[in-house]
Every structure is written in C-alpha cells, then in structure tokens.
Design a protein around this motif. Structure first.
Motif, PDB file in Angstrom:
ATOM      1  N   GLN A 129       0.974  -1.153  -0.105  1.00  0.00           N
ATOM      2  CA  GLN A 129       0.110  -0.057  -0.017  1.00  0.00           C
ATOM      3  C   GLN A 129       0.858   1.256   0.215  1.00  0.00           C
ATOM      4  N   GLY A 130       0.409   2.153  -0.709  1.00  0.00           N
ATOM      5  CA  GLY A 130       1.011   3.407  -0.507  1.00  0.00           C
ATOM      6  C   GLY A 130       0.186   4.853  -0.719  1.00  0.00           C
ATOM      7  N   ASN A 131       0.575   6.043  -0.432  1.00  0.00           N
ATOM      8  CA  ASN A 131      -0.014   7.345  -0.753  1.00  0.00           C
ATOM      9  C   ASN A 131       0.825   8.306  -1.145  1.00  0.00           C
ATOM     10  N   ILE A 132       0.437   9.310  -1.903  1.00  0.00           N
ATOM     11  CA  ILE A 132       1.236  10.484  -2.398  1.00  0.00           C
ATOM     12  C   ILE A 132       2.379   9.715  -3.257  1.00  0.00           C
ATOM     13  N   LEU A 133       2.154   8.852  -3.862  1.00  0.00           N
ATOM     14  CA  LEU A 133       3.200   8.149  -4.569  1.00  0.00           C
ATOM     15  C   LEU A 133       2.846   8.722  -6.106  1.00  0.00           C
ATOM     16  N   VAL A 134       4.009   8.414  -6.956  1.00  0.00           N
ATOM     17  CA  VAL A 134       4.222   8.880  -8.407  1.00  0.00           C
ATOM     18  C   VAL A 134       3.033   7.992  -9.193  1.00  0.00           C
ATOM     19  N   SER A 135       2.809   6.841  -8.869  1.00  0.00           N
ATOM     20  CA  SER A 135       1.554   6.292  -9.472  1.00  0.00           C
ATOM     21  C   SER A 135       1.450   4.886  -8.849  1.00  0.00           C
ATOM     22  N   ALA A 136       0.429   3.984  -9.492  1.00  0.00           N
ATOM     23  CA  ALA A 136       0.177   2.760  -9.201  1.00  0.00           C
ATOM     24  C   ALA A 136       1.146   1.739  -9.230  1.00  0.00           C
ATOM     25  N   GLU A 137       2.286   1.914 -10.159  1.00  0.00           N
ATOM     26  CA  GLU A 137       3.469   1.215 -10.616  1.00  0.00           C
ATOM     27  C   GLU A 137       4.125   0.894  -9.462  1.00  0.00           C
ATOM     28  N   THR A 138       4.294   1.606  -8.429  1.00  0.00           N
ATOM     29  CA  THR A 138       5.159   1.434  -7.147  1.00  0.00           C
ATOM     30  C   THR A 138       4.542   0.215  -6.413  1.00  0.00           C
ATOM     31  N   VAL A 139       3.406   0.095  -6.223  1.00  0.00           N
ATOM     32  CA  VAL A 139       2.585  -1.128  -5.440  1.00  0.00           C
ATOM     33  C   VAL A 139       2.510  -2.232  -6.403  1.00  0.00           C
TER      34      VAL A 139
ATOM     35  N   LYS B 192      13.446 -14.966  -4.117  1.00  0.00           N
ATOM     36  CA  LYS B 192      13.905 -15.957  -3.313  1.00  0.00           C
ATOM     37  C   LYS B 192      14.763 -15.281  -2.012  1.00  0.00           C
ATOM     38  N   GLY B 193      14.688 -16.344  -0.931  1.00  0.00           N
ATOM     39  CA  GLY B 193      15.472 -15.580   0.369  1.00  0.00           C
ATOM     40  C   GLY B 193      14.710 -15.659   1.470  1.00  0.00           C
ATOM     41  N   GLU B 194      15.159 -15.224   2.342  1.00  0.00           N
ATOM     42  CA  GLU B 194      14.472 -15.201   3.818  1.00  0.00           C
ATOM     43  C   GLU B 194      13.518 -13.786   3.555  1.00  0.00           C
ATOM     44  N   LEU B 195      12.359 -13.866   4.579  1.00  0.00           N
ATOM     45  CA  LEU B 195      11.462 -12.736   4.444  1.00  0.00           C
ATOM     46  C   LEU B 195      11.867 -11.497   4.443  1.00  0.00           C
ATOM     47  N   SER B 196      12.885 -11.067   5.254  1.00  0.00           N
ATOM     48  CA  SER B 196      13.578  -9.802   5.258  1.00  0.00           C
ATOM     49  C   SER B 196      14.181  -9.390   3.903  1.00  0.00           C
ATOM     50  N   ASP B 197      14.893 -10.515   3.322  1.00  0.00           N
ATOM     51  CA  ASP B 197      15.498 -10.159   2.128  1.00  0.00           C
ATOM     52  C   ASP B 197      14.352  -9.645   0.924  1.00  0.00           C
ATOM     53  N   ARG B 198      13.340 -10.477   1.002  1.00  0.00           N
ATOM     54  CA  ARG B 198      12.257 -10.452   0.086  1.00  0.00           C
ATOM     55  C   ARG B 198      11.422  -9.094   0.331  1.00  0.00           C
ATOM     56  N   LEU B 199      11.187  -8.653   1.566  1.00  0.00           N
ATOM     57  CA  LEU B 199      10.554  -7.319   1.898  1.00  0.00           C
ATOM     58  C   LEU B 199      11.517  -6.057   1.450  1.00  0.00           C
ATOM     59  N   VAL B 200      12.676  -6.271   1.742  1.00  0.00           N
ATOM     60  CA  VAL B 200      13.597  -5.072   1.227  1.00  0.00           C
ATOM     61  C   VAL B 200      13.756  -4.987  -0.277  1.00  0.00           C
ATOM     62  N   ALA B 201      13.904  -6.186  -1.036  1.00  0.00           N
ATOM     63  CA  ALA B 201      13.828  -6.122  -2.278  1.00  0.00           C
ATOM     64  C   ALA B 201      12.505  -5.430  -2.863  1.00  0.00           C
ATOM     65  N   ALA B 202      11.294  -5.821  -2.359  1.00  0.00           N
ATOM     66  CA  ALA B 202      10.202  -5.258  -2.906  1.00  0.00           C
ATOM     67  C   ALA B 202      10.116  -3.646  -2.699  1.00  0.00           C
ATOM     68  N   LEU B 203      10.625  -3.204  -1.424  1.00  0.00           N
ATOM     69  CA  LEU B 203      10.529  -1.889  -1.367  1.00  0.00           C
ATOM     70  C   LEU B 203      11.682  -1.116  -2.113  1.00  0.00           C
ATOM     71  N   ALA B 204      12.692  -1.655  -2.595  1.00  0.00           N
ATOM     72  CA  ALA B 204      13.663  -1.389  -3.734  1.00  0.00           C
ATOM     73  C   ALA B 204      13.051  -1.013  -5.082  1.00  0.00           C
ATOM     74  N   ALA B 205      12.159  -2.127  -5.309  1.00  0.00           N
ATOM     75  CA  ALA B 205      11.370  -2.081  -6.577  1.00  0.00           C
ATOM     76  C   ALA B 205      10.475  -0.991  -6.401  1.00  0.00           C
ATOM     77  N   GLY B 206       9.763  -0.858  -5.340  1.00  0.00           N
ATOM     78  CA  GLY B 206       8.729   0.071  -5.200  1.00  0.00           C
ATOM     79  C   GLY B 206       9.282   1.723  -5.674  1.00  0.00           C
ATOM     80  N   GLU B 207      10.716   1.720  -4.844  1.00  0.00           N
ATOM     81  CA  GLU B 207      11.166   3.141  -5.295  1.00  0.00           C
ATOM     82  C   GLU B 207      11.503   3.126  -6.607  1.00  0.00           C
ATOM     83  N   LYS B 208      12.271   2.398  -7.385  1.00  0.00           N
ATOM     84  CA  LYS B 208      12.607   2.249  -8.627  1.00  0.00           C
ATOM     85  C   LYS B 208      11.523   2.701  -9.519  1.00  0.00           C
ATOM     86  N   ALA B 209      10.242   2.172  -9.027  1.00  0.00           N
ATOM     87  CA  ALA B 209       9.003   2.265 -10.103  1.00  0.00           C
ATOM     88  C   ALA B 209       8.638   3.587  -9.835  1.00  0.00           C
ATOM     89  N   GLY B 210       8.994   4.358  -8.802  1.00  0.00           N
ATOM     90  CA  GLY B 210       8.469   5.929  -8.670  1.00  0.00           C
ATOM     91  C   GLY B 210       8.361   6.346  -7.171  1.00  0.00           C
TER      92      GLY B 210
END
Length: 233
Positions: free
Chosen positions: A119-129, A140-158
């Motif tokens: 979830q997110g608000n005041i984002l560049v677009s829906a592409e972030t989530v 793949k990997g442990e939960l912490s790695d997957r969470l932070v990888a998702a966060l980095a992908a969201g930032e890269k998307a906007g």
C-alpha cells in the motif's frame, strides 16, 4: 501540518513462521510510526495521517483470533478519522487486508496477494505497489530480503512523489530475537538519509554478516595453509 506519505509491504512467511513490514517515505524516522508486528499474531503497517493505535490494537485483535479483514473492519469502524487513514495487515495465518481512505492524497491505493499486501499514498503512480507485489512474489530468500527487495522495486518504479528520507524493516518470529529472549528477529531503521532504501539494504547485509549463518555450500574447512595463516595472526 506535514502530509505523511508512505509505501509499505506487510507479509508472512509460512516457511520461516515470521511476519514483517518494510516501509519507506519522505518523512523523518518512518520506522518509529508505521511498522508493527508480533509473532503468532501478525503484522500491521499504519500510514497516511497515522493512527498509531492501529498497530497495537490491530495486533491485539488478530492475537484474539480475528482475521486480518475482521481486525481491519473493527479498526476502521472505530476511527472517526478513517477517511485519512491507510493500513495494511497480515494475520497469524497469512491472510491479508488493506484499506485506503477516501481522503488520502493521490496516488493512493493498495494491492494484495498470497501472504502479503502492499500500500502507498502520495506516490508517483500505481506502478510502485505493483512493482513491490511482483518483486515479493518472484524474489527468493528469507522474508527480510524479500521485503527490502520489494521496497527497492517500489522506489525504482516511482515511490514517494515528494522524494526520499527514511526507511525501515521489521521482522518477528517466535524466539527470533537476540539470545532467543523475544520475537524481534530484525529491526533496522534509516531515519534520515538521501538514499534510505539503499542504506537499509546495506544494513540488512551487515545484519546477515554479524548474526546470520553461512550457507553450507559457502563453508570451508579450517585446515592446511588456512589453519596456519589463522594461527599466525
């Protein structure tokens, strides 16, 4: 008043029996407000104009046996400021639920999948989530790695349309804390940095180095020249 904005992911790993939240924002010390989790109960990300009671109360409701959706329904029903709230929850069994109030600033919304919600608000677009969800499902990997990888992908998307400032990741599991005395397996925060997600990634690697275990294929025997080198240092 500062408009709080955030993008986050809340998730559960049945393999690890762990729950966690990763979050980033153009907001000082976002990790002190948004992420909440308790092993055996679930995890919560409360954001937009944050109602911090959603964290402990949501965990309490899920610990009593309510699903994420049932807990969310009760939280929203009891909150007069619900139009300005955004929240994501994952319960003890990995069920997810999310809510974006009608008063949240655009772009605002969420997307959910098996064992997670973004979830997110005041984002560049829906592409972030969308990028966060796709990455969490693929990495793949442990939960912490997957969470932070998702966060980095969201930032890269906007990411946050206003910029960057802070990020955090929280993961809990039964007796997962230092020495096994509590459930706080990992609680890393970057409170004020021009590249908070990248700094969070670096902290996560340090956590693995200091507190993790090497994979069996990475281990080598201490013998021969290596043993002599160690003995001489």
């Amino acid at each position: 008043m500062i408009r709080p904005s955030t993008f986050s992911i809340v998730a559960y790993s049945p393999e690890e029996e762990s729950w966690g939240v990763a979050v980033a924002s153009k907001f000082l010390a976002v990790g002190a407000f948004v992420p909440w989790a308790h092993a055996g109960a679930g995890a919560v990300a409360t954001q937009s104009y944050v109602n911090t009671s959603f964290g402990p109360h949501g965990l309490e409701l899920m610990a009593s046996g309510l699903t994420a959706q049932e807990a969310l329904d009760q939280l929203i029903a009891e909150d007069e400021g619900r139009a300005l709230r955004q929240v994501g929850l994952v319960d003890a069994r990995g069920g997810s639920a999310a809510y974006t109030g009608s008063g949240c600033y655009a772009w605002a919304g969420q997307t959910s999948g098996r064992f997670f919600t973004c979830q997110g608000n005041i984002l560049v677009s829906a592409e972030t989530v969308q990028a966060m969800a796709h990455t969490f499902e693929q990495v793949k990997g442990e939960l912490s790695d997957r969470l932070v990888a998702a966060l980095a992908a969201g930032e890269k998307a906007g990411g946050d349309s206003r910029g960057r400032q802070s990020a955090a990741v929280l993961v809990v599991k039964p007796k997962g804390g230092y020495g096994g005395f509590n459930d706080r397996y990992l609680d890393l925060r970057v409170d004020d940095d021009p590249q908070p997600v990248q700094r969070l990634q670096a902290l996560l690697q340090l956590h693995h180095l200091y507190f993790g275990e090497s994979a069996p294929e990475e281990r080598i025997g201490i013998e021969g020249p290596l043993a002599r080198e160690i003995q001489q240092t």
